[in-house]
Design a protein around this motif. Structure first.
Motif, PDB file in Angstrom:
ATOM      1  N   LEU A  84      11.861  58.198   7.837  1.00 24.21           N
ATOM      2  CA  LEU A  84      12.989  59.070   8.148  1.00 24.21           C
ATOM      3  C   LEU A  84      14.314  58.328   8.024  1.00 24.21           C
ATOM      4  O   LEU A  84      15.310  58.896   7.559  1.00 24.21           O
ATOM      5  N   ALA A  85      14.332  57.057   8.441  1.00 23.66           N
ATOM      6  CA  ALA A  85      15.569  56.281   8.370  1.00 23.66           C
ATOM      7  C   ALA A  85      16.022  56.046   6.931  1.00 23.66           C
ATOM      8  O   ALA A  85      17.213  55.853   6.676  1.00 23.66           O
ATOM      9  N   SER A  86      15.066  56.075   6.000  1.00 25.88           N
ATOM     10  CA  SER A  86      15.407  55.843   4.592  1.00 25.88           C
ATOM     11  C   SER A  86      15.859  57.107   3.875  1.00 25.88           C
ATOM     12  O   SER A  86      16.333  57.037   2.744  1.00 25.88           O
ATOM     13  N   LEU A  87      15.718  58.263   4.523  1.00 25.36           N
ATOM     14  CA  LEU A  87      16.096  59.534   3.901  1.00 25.36           C
ATOM     15  C   LEU A  87      17.563  59.857   4.151  1.00 25.36           C
ATOM     16  O   LEU A  87      18.190  59.325   5.074  1.00 25.36           O
ATOM     17  N   VAL A 168      11.813  56.118  18.020  1.00 29.73           N
ATOM     18  CA  VAL A 168      12.024  54.885  17.254  1.00 29.73           C
ATOM     19  C   VAL A 168      13.124  55.081  16.219  1.00 29.73           C
ATOM     20  O   VAL A 168      13.919  54.171  15.961  1.00 29.73           O
ATOM     21  N   LEU A 169      13.216  56.275  15.635  1.00 31.47           N
ATOM     22  CA  LEU A 169      14.282  56.558  14.669  1.00 31.47           C
ATOM     23  C   LEU A 169      15.651  56.382  15.314  1.00 31.47           C
ATOM     24  O   LEU A 169      16.563  55.808  14.695  1.00 31.47           O
ATOM     25  N   ALA A 170      15.803  56.879  16.534  1.00 32.11           N
ATOM     26  CA  ALA A 170      17.076  56.717  17.238  1.00 32.11           C
ATOM     27  C   ALA A 170      17.419  55.239  17.400  1.00 32.11           C
ATOM     28  O   ALA A 170      18.586  54.840  17.266  1.00 32.11           O
ATOM     29  N   GLY A 171      16.404  54.418  17.680  1.00 34.76           N
ATOM     30  CA  GLY A 171      16.646  52.982  17.786  1.00 34.76           C
ATOM     31  C   GLY A 171      16.974  52.349  16.443  1.00 34.76           C
ATOM     32  O   GLY A 171      17.851  51.490  16.352  1.00 34.76           O
ATOM     33  N   LEU A 172      16.264  52.761  15.399  1.00 35.44           N
ATOM     34  CA  LEU A 172      16.508  52.206  14.065  1.00 35.44           C
ATOM     35  C   LEU A 172      17.932  52.462  13.596  1.00 35.44           C
ATOM     36  O   LEU A 172      18.575  51.587  12.997  1.00 35.44           O
ATOM     37  N   LEU A 173      18.419  53.662  13.864  1.00 34.50           N
ATOM     38  CA  LEU A 173      19.768  54.004  13.421  1.00 34.50           C
ATOM     39  C   LEU A 173      20.830  53.224  14.182  1.00 34.50           C
ATOM     40  O   LEU A 173      21.990  53.168  13.751  1.00 34.50           O
ATOM     41  N   GLY A 174      20.437  52.631  15.315  1.00 34.43           N
ATOM     42  CA  GLY A 174      21.382  51.842  16.092  1.00 34.43           C
ATOM     43  C   GLY A 174      21.356  50.350  15.785  1.00 34.43           C
ATOM     44  O   GLY A 174      22.162  49.593  16.329  1.00 34.43           O
ATOM     45  N   VAL A 175      20.441  49.909  14.927  1.00 37.56           N
ATOM     46  CA  VAL A 175      20.381  48.495  14.553  1.00 37.56           C
ATOM     47  C   VAL A 175      21.564  48.165  13.652  1.00 37.56           C
ATOM     48  O   VAL A 175      21.776  48.839  12.640  1.00 37.56           O
ATOM     49  N   PRO A 176      22.368  47.164  13.987  1.00 36.90           N
ATOM     50  CA  PRO A 176      23.540  46.811  13.160  1.00 36.90           C
ATOM     51  C   PRO A 176      23.125  46.479  11.726  1.00 36.90           C
ATOM     52  O   PRO A 176      22.229  45.651  11.504  1.00 36.90           O
ATOM     53  N   ARG A 177      23.780  47.107  10.779  1.00 33.94           N
ATOM     54  CA  ARG A 177      23.451  46.856   9.370  1.00 33.94           C
ATOM     55  C   ARG A 177      23.789  45.423   8.973  1.00 33.94           C
ATOM     56  O   ARG A 177      23.199  44.880   8.046  1.00 33.94           O
ATOM     57  N   GLU A 178      24.746  44.825   9.686  1.00 39.40           N
ATOM     58  CA  GLU A 178      25.133  43.448   9.354  1.00 39.40           C
ATOM     59  C   GLU A 178      23.965  42.477   9.520  1.00 39.40           C
ATOM     60  O   GLU A 178      23.798  41.542   8.735  1.00 39.40           O
ATOM     61  N   LEU A 179      23.142  42.733  10.555  1.00 34.79           N
ATOM     62  CA  LEU A 179      21.989  41.861  10.776  1.00 34.79           C
ATOM     63  C   LEU A 179      20.992  41.965   9.625  1.00 34.79           C
ATOM     64  O   LEU A 179      20.455  40.957   9.157  1.00 34.79           O
TER      65      LEU A 179
END
Length: 285
Positions: A84-87, A168-179
């Motif tokens: 879902l995070a990749s869509l 888990v999707l809600a958590g994934l979307l909150g992971v900083p892209r910089e990391l």
């Protein structure tokens, strides 16, 4: 918060207290009619722990199924969350709505659908396997302990993975892209980025879904009870929840059934406390 806590205490805490009181009594139909208590101390608990049914059937069914269900639900839910995070936003909304339909389906409905699919006479599975020449005659999948719980596992994982996926999707979307970008620049592949960057960031999220899934899967009732033989006629497939119900309302041994319910509650509290303490210790480090 006091009014809400009072309501919860009346609706939830008092029934739990009453179950605990009943567990120290030989409580049956006679006591229901007379209203008199028939205390027997820890006799119910002694009978439970001295029963071969507990150690050879009920406890292995309960614990083994719960472990398999939690692992299956969390793994599948996490995989779907990554998808879902990749869509894009539109398709993410469409797929999320579709999988939530499985979570919204009542456990009773989902169970009866699977009973129909695996029916020995007219089930789709038997018909398909016979048409493909993989079996000569219909098989009753509900009489064998392993196939019975395989169907229950399919039912529970199908019903539970959407909650894990959305959480888990809600958590994934909150992971900083910089990391993630920094890890990719350092040469980390997709699996390494997921295990060493994303998983540590979602430790609290996984703690929540694992604890909730453990509680739900340890006390599975409808998915077992409504299956053919799951209501007590096949005692090889009993778990703690169904055993408590069968002894209470099938055998009118409400005290003994209450003791089983107390055992299940204590087991859940211990598991939850141990896991929560482990997470807190890791945070302190």
């Amino acid at each position: 918060m006091a009014p809400a806590l009072v309501v919860l205490a009346v609706l939830l805490l008092w029934p739990i207290v009453r179950v605990g009181i009943f567990s120290f009594q030989d409580y049956g139909l006679r006591q229901i009619v007379s209203g008199e208590a028939n205390w027997n101390g820890v006799a119910n608990y002694a009978e439970i722990f001295g029963s071969a049914q507990l150690w050879q059937v009920v406890l292995p069914n309960t614990v083994g199924f719960a472990v398999a269900a939690v692992v299956g639900t969390v793994v599948l839910g996490t995989a779907v969350a990554v998808l879902l995070a990749s869509l894009g936003t539109f398709w993410r909304g469409v797929v999320s709505s579709a999988i939530m339909a499985a979570w919204a389906m009542p456990a009773v409905t989902g169970t009866y659908v699977l009973v129909w699919i695996f029916d020995a006479d007219n089930g789709i599975v038997n018909s398909t396997l016979q048409a493909l020449g993989l079996q000569d005659a219909p098989v009753n999948w509900f009489t064998d302990r392993w196939s019975f719980y395989a169907i229950v596992l399919l039912n529970v994982v199908h019903h539970g993975f959407p909650f894990v996926a959305i959480t888990v999707l809600a958590g994934l979307l909150g992971v900083p892209r910089e990391l993630l970008e920094a890890a990719e620049m350092d040469g980390a592949g997709p699996w390494r980025r997921f295990l060493q960057v994303i998983v540590p960031q979602l430790r609290q999220v996984f703690a929540v879904v694992i604890i909730l899934s453990t509680i739900w899967d340890f006390k599975v009732f409808a998915q077992v009870y409504l299956m053919p033989g799951g209501g007590g006629t096949n005692r090889e497939v009993l778990n703690l929840g169904v055993w408590s119900y069968v002894e209470s309302f099938g055998q009118n041994r409400y005290g003994f059934g209450s003791a089983i319910a107390v055992l299940l509650t204590v087991l859940l509290l211990v598991i939850t406390a141990v896991y929560a303490r482990t997470i807190l210790k890791e945070e302190e480090l």
